[in-house]
Design an enzyme around this catalytic site. Structure first.
Site, PDB file in Angstrom:
ATOM      1  N   ALA A  41       0.819  -1.219   0.000  1.00 46.33           N
ATOM      2  CA  ALA A  41       0.000   0.000   0.000  1.00 46.33           C
ATOM      3  C   ALA A  41       0.850   1.266   0.000  1.00 46.33           C
ATOM      4  O   ALA A  41       0.357   2.340  -0.290  1.00 46.33           O
ATOM      5  CB  ALA A  41      -0.910  -0.010   1.228  1.00 46.33           C
ATOM      6  N   LYS A  42       2.112   1.135   0.342  1.00 49.37           N
ATOM      7  CA  LYS A  42       3.083   2.244   0.326  1.00 49.37           C
ATOM      8  C   LYS A  42       2.524   3.500   0.981  1.00 49.37           C
ATOM      9  O   LYS A  42       2.602   4.593   0.441  1.00 49.37           O
ATOM     10  CB  LYS A  42       3.568   2.490  -1.106  1.00 49.37           C
ATOM     11  CG  LYS A  42       4.274   1.244  -1.668  1.00 49.37           C
ATOM     12  CD  LYS A  42       5.023   1.479  -2.938  1.00 49.37           C
ATOM     13  CE  LYS A  42       5.869   0.283  -3.336  1.00 49.37           C
ATOM     14  NZ  LYS A  42       5.139  -0.927  -3.756  1.00 49.37           N
TER      15      LYS A  42
END
Lengths: 270, 270
Positions: free
Chosen positions: A92-93
Site C-alpha cells: 500500500a506504500k
C-alpha cells in the site's frame, strides 16, 4: 506472524516465493471478464493453485482501490481466503504524519488483518513508528526500488557521507526504529549486485524483492547475494505467475510457474 | 478545476483556506458518537458552515480507510457533497511503479472525482507521471513536510550540490515533469522562513501548506513568504477548524474559525 514462524514455513516448503495479487481487471482471462466477482474468482483459483509453492501473498492495494467499494470488498475477501500459514502483505506504500499513519496502521493491521504493510520513508520517523508499534506485525519500508525512477532520488549521494546514497541512509536510519523481528525492506531485483552491498549494511533483515519475472530480475543472482542464514528473502513475482496464461488454464499455468520458482529456490536454500 | 478557476475563487472569496476533513471518529462531538452516519452528518454540517469562507476541502483518506468499507462510502458521499466551486484534494500520499500509480490515479481522479491528490516522491518520475497525465487534474507532491521526521531524510544535504538538501532537489526535479497548471507541492508551515527560500526555487507553483493551527504554524508568516502574484497558496487547517468545539455547537465554532482565517487572509491578499 513471527519471524520464526515465517522461517519455519520457508524451510518446510523450500520456497521463499511471494505471489503478488496485482489483479488487473483488464488482464483477466477472457472467459472471466464481465462475470460478477471475476476478480475474486480469479484470486481464489490462483491461491488454490499456488499455495503449496509459496509462503506469502502480496496484495497490491491500488488494483483494488481503483474498483471502488467493490474492490475493497474483494480485497477483504481475498485476504480472508489466504491460509493462515501464509504471510500476507498489503502493498500500500502508505506514510504520513503520526496521527495519520496510526490510522493507516489500523486499516491494514486491524480492519484488514494483514501481517505486513509497505511504507514509504520520505516523511521520516513519526510516519513509520505507528506501524512498528503493533506486536507480531511487520513494517516493510521502501529501500531501493527496481523502477527507473529510483535513480531520481534514492541514488543521490549525500554530503559528508563518503558517497553514501540516500537509500543507504534510509536503510541505516530506519533500522534504528525497528528490529529484524518487525521490520523488512523493499529492495528491487533489477541490479542484483546491489544486493551484495545491501546485505553488508543489513545482514539480518528480511528483504522483500520485487522485480523478478516481468520486471527482468534474475532469481539466481537475487538468491546468491540476498539469502542469509535464516533465508531472509521474500521474492515476489506478480504478473509472471498470475498472468502466466490468459486462457482458461490460467490457474494451472500459475501453478506451474510457482512450482518452477519453488524448485529453483529449494536448490538455493540447500 | 483549472488554475485560473482556482485563482478566481480565491480572489472572489478573499480566502485561500483549505479545510481538512481529517474526521477522526474518536473526536466527534459526544452527541453524534454512536449515531449511524455520524461522520457523514458531521462532514456535511462542517461543509455547510465553512463553504463561504474556504476555497478547498482536503479529505485525509486515512481516517476513512480505517473505517473499512463504510469509510470509503462516506468518503465518496462527502466528496459528492462538496460544491463544484471548491477545489477538492485527496490527501492520500500515494506513489508506486508506473502501472500501479496509474491505478491510484484512476481511483482518485475517476472513481472518486477529486481535483487533486497528494503523492510521495521517493520512487521518482514513473511514480508521479501517471497522475500528471490527467487534464485539469492536479498532482500535489510532498516537498518539505512539517513533521519532526522531515529532518530524517528531506533535509539531508546532497553531495556536489553546494549544500542543497534532498527536498530542494525533489522540488527542482519534479518541476521538470509538470507545470504550474497541474503540479503543486506540499510545504509545511512550521518554519515559515523556509518558505521564502522555497519561493525563490519555485516562484510560480501553488503550495499546499499544512501545519497552521494545531501544528503551530503562523498564518501571517506563511502568507508573508508564500504568497505570489496569483496567491499561489492553499493553507490547510484541519483540527483547528473542524474540532474547534466538541459540543453541539461544533458547526458554528468551525464557521467562526474559518471566518477568522478568511478575514486575516483577505488582508494579506489585498
Amino acid at each position: 506472524m513471527t519471524r520464526q514462524q515465517l522461517i519455519d514455513q520457508i524451510t518446510k516448503k523450500g520456497s521463499y516465493l511471494c505471489v503478488g495479487l496485482d489483479t488487473d481487471i483488464e488482464k483477466l482471462p477472457a472467459h472471466l471478464k464481465g462475470q460478477p466477482d471475476a476478480v475474486l474468482t480469479f484470486n481464489k483459483a490462483i491461491i488454490d493453485a499456488t499455495k503449496d509453492h509459496c509462503v506469502s501473498y502480496k496484495i497490491n492495494t491500488a488494483f483494488y482501490e481503483s474498483q471502488g467499494l467493490k474492490g475493497w470488498e474483494i480485497m477483504a475477501e481475498t485476504l480472508a481466503y489466504i491460509p493462515d500459514t501464509h504471510f500476507t502483505i498489503a502493498d500500500a506504500k502508505r506514510g504520513d504524519i503520526g496521527n495519520t499513519s496510526a490510522q493507516y496502521a489500523k486499516t491494514f493491521f486491524e480492519v484488514l488483518p494483514f501481517d505486513a504493510v509497505t511504507v514509504a520513508p520520505y516523511m521520516g520517523e513519526d510516519s513509520v513508528r505507528p506501524f512498528l508499534e503493533y506486536k507480531d506485525k511487520w513494517t516493510i519500508v521502501l529501500g531501493l526500488t527496481s523502477n527507473a525512477g529510483s535513480f531520481n532520488f534514492q541514488r543521490l549521494p549525500l554530503e559528508h557521507k563518503n558517497g553514501k546514497q540516500l537509500y543507504e541512509q534510509v536503510l541505516q536510519t530506519t533500522c534504528e526504529w525497528g528490529t529484524p523481528e518487525n521490520l523488512m525492506f523493499v529492495v528491487g531485483a533489477t541490479r542484483a549486485s546491489d544486493l551484495e552491498y545491501i546485505r553488508s549494511i543489513i545482514p539480518d533483515h528480511f528483504l522483500l524483492v520485487p522485480g523478478v519475472g516481468a520486471q527482468g530480475g534474475s532469481l539466481e543472482e537475487v538468491s546468491k547475494y540476498g539469502l542469509n542464514k535464516d533465508a531472509g528473502l521474500l521474492v515476489n513475482a506478480s504478473r509472471a505467475v498470475i498472468f502466466a496464461s490468459s486462457g482458461e488454464d490460467y490457474a494451472a499455468a500459475a501453478k506451474k510457474m510457482a512450482q518452477e520458482y519453488q524448485t529453483e529456490m529449494s536448490i538455493y536454500l540447500s
